[in-house]
Write a protein that holds these residues in place. Sequence first.
Motif, PDB file in Angstrom:
ATOM      1  N   TYR A 121       0.858  -1.190   0.000  1.00 17.36           N
ATOM      2  CA  TYR A 121       0.000   0.000   0.000  1.00 17.36           C
ATOM      3  C   TYR A 121       0.888   1.232   0.000  1.00 17.36           C
ATOM      4  O   TYR A 121       1.621   1.487   0.956  1.00 17.36           O
ATOM      5  CB  TYR A 121      -0.910  -0.002   1.229  1.00 17.36           C
ATOM      6  CG  TYR A 121      -2.052   0.982   1.134  1.00 17.36           C
ATOM      7  CD1 TYR A 121      -3.309   0.563   0.700  1.00 17.36           C
ATOM      8  CD2 TYR A 121      -1.885   2.317   1.455  1.00 17.36           C
ATOM      9  CE1 TYR A 121      -4.363   1.458   0.602  1.00 17.36           C
ATOM     10  CE2 TYR A 121      -2.932   3.216   1.353  1.00 17.36           C
ATOM     11  CZ  TYR A 121      -4.170   2.781   0.931  1.00 17.36           C
ATOM     12  OH  TYR A 121      -5.214   3.670   0.822  1.00 17.36           O
ATOM     13  N   CYS A 122       0.816   1.987  -1.091  1.00 16.79           N
ATOM     14  CA  CYS A 122       1.658   3.182  -1.234  1.00 16.79           C
ATOM     15  C   CYS A 122       0.878   4.422  -0.810  1.00 16.79           C
ATOM     16  O   CYS A 122      -0.056   4.844  -1.484  1.00 16.79           O
ATOM     17  CB  CYS A 122       2.121   3.319  -2.686  1.00 16.79           C
ATOM     18  SG  CYS A 122       3.126   4.791  -2.996  1.00 16.79           S
ATOM     19  N   ILE A 158      -0.391  -3.593  -5.954  1.00 12.98           N
ATOM     20  CA  ILE A 158      -0.055  -2.278  -5.403  1.00 12.98           C
ATOM     21  C   ILE A 158      -1.343  -1.471  -5.284  1.00 12.98           C
ATOM     22  O   ILE A 158      -2.126  -1.391  -6.240  1.00 12.98           O
ATOM     23  CB  ILE A 158       0.942  -1.514  -6.307  1.00 12.98           C
ATOM     24  CG1 ILE A 158       2.205  -2.341  -6.538  1.00 12.98           C
ATOM     25  CG2 ILE A 158       1.302  -0.165  -5.682  1.00 12.98           C
ATOM     26  CD1 ILE A 158       3.129  -1.761  -7.602  1.00 12.98           C
ATOM     27  N   ARG A 166      -2.199   8.157  -7.108  1.00  8.65           N
ATOM     28  CA  ARG A 166      -1.965   7.303  -8.272  1.00  8.65           C
ATOM     29  C   ARG A 166      -1.306   8.086  -9.407  1.00  8.65           C
ATOM     30  O   ARG A 166      -0.393   7.587 -10.065  1.00  8.65           O
ATOM     31  CB  ARG A 166      -3.272   6.674  -8.763  1.00  8.65           C
ATOM     32  CG  ARG A 166      -3.074   5.765  -9.976  1.00  8.65           C
ATOM     33  CD  ARG A 166      -4.288   4.901 -10.241  1.00  8.65           C
ATOM     34  NE  ARG A 166      -5.468   5.696 -10.587  1.00  8.65           N
ATOM     35  CZ  ARG A 166      -6.680   5.166 -10.764  1.00  8.65           C
ATOM     36  NH1 ARG A 166      -6.862   3.870 -10.615  1.00  8.65           N
ATOM     37  NH2 ARG A 166      -7.709   5.928 -11.066  1.00  8.65           N
ATOM     38  N   PRO A 180      -1.630   1.037 -10.153  1.00  7.98           N
ATOM     39  CA  PRO A 180      -2.187   0.752  -8.825  1.00  7.98           C
ATOM     40  C   PRO A 180      -3.699   0.979  -8.784  1.00  7.98           C
ATOM     41  O   PRO A 180      -4.227   1.866  -9.463  1.00  7.98           O
ATOM     42  CB  PRO A 180      -1.460   1.754  -7.919  1.00  7.98           C
ATOM     43  CG  PRO A 180      -0.262   2.195  -8.687  1.00  7.98           C
ATOM     44  CD  PRO A 180      -0.658   2.139 -10.124  1.00  7.98           C
TER      45      PRO A 180
END
Length: 406
Positions: A121-122, A158, A166, A180
Amino acid sequence: MAKSKVVFLHPDLGLGGAERLAVDAALALKGGGYQVSFVTSHHNRDHCFSETVDGTLPVTVVGDWLPRSIFGKFYALCAYVRMIYSALYIVLFLKPDLVFCDLVSACVPILRLSGCKVLFYCHFPDRLLSKKGGFLKHIYRIPLDWIEEFTTDRADVILVNSKFTRYVFKDTFRGIKKTPAVLYPSINTKFFDDAEIQSLDFLEPALPRGSFVFLSINRYERKKHVELAINAFGNLKSLVSAEIWNNVRLIIGGGYDRRVVENIEYYSELQNIASELELADKVYFLKSPSDLQKVALLRSCNVVVYTPPNEHFGIVPLEAMYHKKPVIAVKSGGPTETILDLKTGYLSDFDSTEFAKAMAKVVLDNKVVEQMGEAGYKRFCEMFSFEAFSKQLNSIVTNMVQTHST
């Protein structure tokens, strides 16, 4: 059939938006029938979310003896080392079906050694969060930035927290071809609903009865620009009558960690700003309010002000919307996806004068406060509820685990 095991790997289980997201994701998967636990390199039981200490979510601390910095430098490198060490522990002793990790991607290839699926998880690319420095800092960041992109790409799935993130992700990591998916964070509304009603007696001095309260909740970090709220509050004085001005207050609550020099310095800086503007008797400062205190603040305030520019997402606006409070926020980043300008709050330029104008509008019209609060609650239920978050996350994880088992 045994429940699939999901391990959450997070560098520091303190108090913050990223930590809240990880905890809520764990609760969502636990509610979906998964066996959930946390591995972290630091967990201060006096500075964390209650679910990580009351037995709801088991937590294992690994590698806290490793340094967080070297002579006050190399924080990123040390974070990479600590997370890799924690990942090795997971691979050797836990054997999960899936690992949910965030913030630091350097551990992803290590986790893949166990054959498990990895979800990353970014919240935001770390290279963009790194403070600028000179030539040596630039050289230091080159391998770290390469590692971040390479290891992020190794994740099976992701996720990002907003369309804004994003866009930034794709623009930053040009070598990653995966797009993602957006999983908007939510909040565990059950906790808010079950929390016992608490007064604001913990405020010193006592809050005058009938006060109109603006609330700012953020960590004591300069990038949160909490000074915008104080300066705007000071400007508000010239936009309302003396009678109304005497009745307004600003409460600033935020995560405060004595280990973090910036927290200590910024807290002092904000107090000095309030004193210089002669607002010391009208601005309240709270260090790391407890979960119950935070609920009391959200229930009791009239309007929430949210000051970070280009915030990746922002949990606080959701918490405000759920409590039927209008939000005044900077017109950039994640808040532009959560707040409807003029309907659930105000999106303002990053300017204390403009912020003050928005604050004046809500102070002068209680009907607007009520209408915006109701509209915000409706929008939360439709788009950002914990149920919607849980359903999407459980669907993603189930697909990953089933693919792993076949």
